[in-house]
Design an enzyme around this catalytic site. Structure first.
Site, PDB file in Angstrom:
ATOM      1  N   HIS A 112       0.840  -1.199   0.000  1.00 15.33           N
ATOM      2  CA  HIS A 112       0.000   0.000   0.000  1.00 15.33           C
ATOM      3  C   HIS A 112       0.870   1.241   0.000  1.00 15.33           C
ATOM      4  O   HIS A 112       1.975   1.234   0.551  1.00 15.33           O
ATOM      5  CB  HIS A 112      -0.904   0.012   1.236  1.00 15.33           C
ATOM      6  CG  HIS A 112      -1.799  -1.180   1.312  1.00 15.33           C
ATOM      7  ND1 HIS A 112      -3.006  -1.238   0.665  1.00 15.33           N
ATOM      8  CD2 HIS A 112      -1.656  -2.379   1.923  1.00 15.33           C
ATOM      9  CE1 HIS A 112      -3.574  -2.408   0.891  1.00 15.33           C
ATOM     10  NE2 HIS A 112      -2.765  -3.121   1.649  1.00 15.33           N
ATOM     11  N   GLY A 138       8.453 -22.210   9.687  1.00 20.98           N
ATOM     12  CA  GLY A 138       7.169 -21.728  10.184  1.00 20.98           C
ATOM     13  C   GLY A 138       7.189 -20.257  10.552  1.00 20.98           C
ATOM     14  O   GLY A 138       8.214 -19.697  10.925  1.00 20.98           O
ATOM     15  N   LYS A 162      14.148  -8.466   1.558  1.00 19.18           N
ATOM     16  CA  LYS A 162      15.049  -8.249   0.423  1.00 19.18           C
ATOM     17  C   LYS A 162      15.379  -9.578  -0.214  1.00 19.18           C
ATOM     18  O   LYS A 162      15.230 -10.639   0.391  1.00 19.18           O
ATOM     19  CB  LYS A 162      16.331  -7.564   0.894  1.00 19.18           C
ATOM     20  CG  LYS A 162      16.094  -6.172   1.434  1.00 19.18           C
ATOM     21  CD  LYS A 162      17.377  -5.506   1.837  1.00 19.18           C
ATOM     22  CE  LYS A 162      17.058  -4.106   2.363  1.00 19.18           C
ATOM     23  NZ  LYS A 162      18.198  -3.438   2.918  1.00 19.18           N
ATOM     24  N   LYS A 179      24.665 -18.648   7.106  1.00 22.01           N
ATOM     25  CA  LYS A 179      25.792 -19.503   6.722  1.00 22.01           C
ATOM     26  C   LYS A 179      25.516 -20.155   5.380  1.00 22.01           C
ATOM     27  O   LYS A 179      24.373 -20.296   4.959  1.00 22.01           O
ATOM     28  CB  LYS A 179      26.086 -20.569   7.766  1.00 22.01           C
ATOM     29  CG  LYS A 179      24.996 -21.613   7.926  1.00 22.01           C
ATOM     30  CD  LYS A 179      25.398 -22.654   8.978  1.00 22.01           C
ATOM     31  CE  LYS A 179      24.349 -23.741   9.079  1.00 22.01           C
ATOM     32  NZ  LYS A 179      24.746 -24.779  10.018  1.00 22.01           N
TER      33      LYS A 179
END
Length: 181
Positions: A112, A138, A162, A179
């Site tokens: 929005h 989860g 990102k 990692k």
């Protein structure tokens, strides 16, 4: 340009356009039907989801499942989602092959405007792409415009804001590299 065309192009659009309302109501009806089937009604569950989503191969989605349109979701082979998957698919959402999602995952192409006046009238979206061999834990949120590269693991509770390059473990809020795999 129709509101649907604007929506799919990532431009500001009016979500309460009649065509979009009808498409959302249809998708929500199919989700409702899916979510109210018994767990052993596998064939009926697969039929509903095959009519709602673009599915290339084997898949299993646990109830409850919710989406905005369904027709903007593309699922590769060997896809699994645990309970309570939410996909806000105002733009394309694509999953590669061998993708697993933990419970309570939210994938949101919708966004929005920051300006409150503009926010009253329009919304917009950006597509999301999830590569091959990705495991999303989860309670993960994947936000608009993000791509997750192949061979990624996204740790539980992460907020992916990102692009994720792949071949690694990523976690946190915001989600970051932990990692290599």
């Amino acid at each position: 340009m129709t509101e649907k065309e604007k929506m799919l192009a990532g431009l500001p659009y009016q979500a309460w356009d009649d065509e979009l309302v009808i498409l959302r109501e249809n998708a929500k009806l199919l989700c409702h039907q899916f979510n109210h089937l018994a767990p052993n009604e596998t064939a009926k569950r697969h039929t509903i989801l095959s009519n709602l989503l673009n599915i290339k191969g084997q898949f299993h989605i646990e109830a409850n499942f919710f989406c905005d349109y369904g027709e903007n979701i593309y699922v590769g082979d060997n896809f699994y989602s645990n309970h309570n998957l939410v996909i806000l698919d105002v733009c394309q959402v694509s999953f590669g092959n061998n993708v697993m999602l933990g419970p309570n995952v939210m994938i949101a192409t919708a966004s929005h405007p920051l300006d409150p006046v503009a926010r009253r009238a329009t919304e917009f979206g950006k597509p999301i792409s999830i590569g091959n061999d990705v495991w999303i834990g989860g309670n993960v949120s994947v936000l608009a415009g993000v791509s997750i590269g192949d061979n990624s693991v996204i740790g539980a509770g992460s907020v992916v804001t990102k692009d994720i390059t792949g071949n690694g473990v990523y976690a946190g809020n915001p989600c970051k590299f932990i990692k290599s795999i």
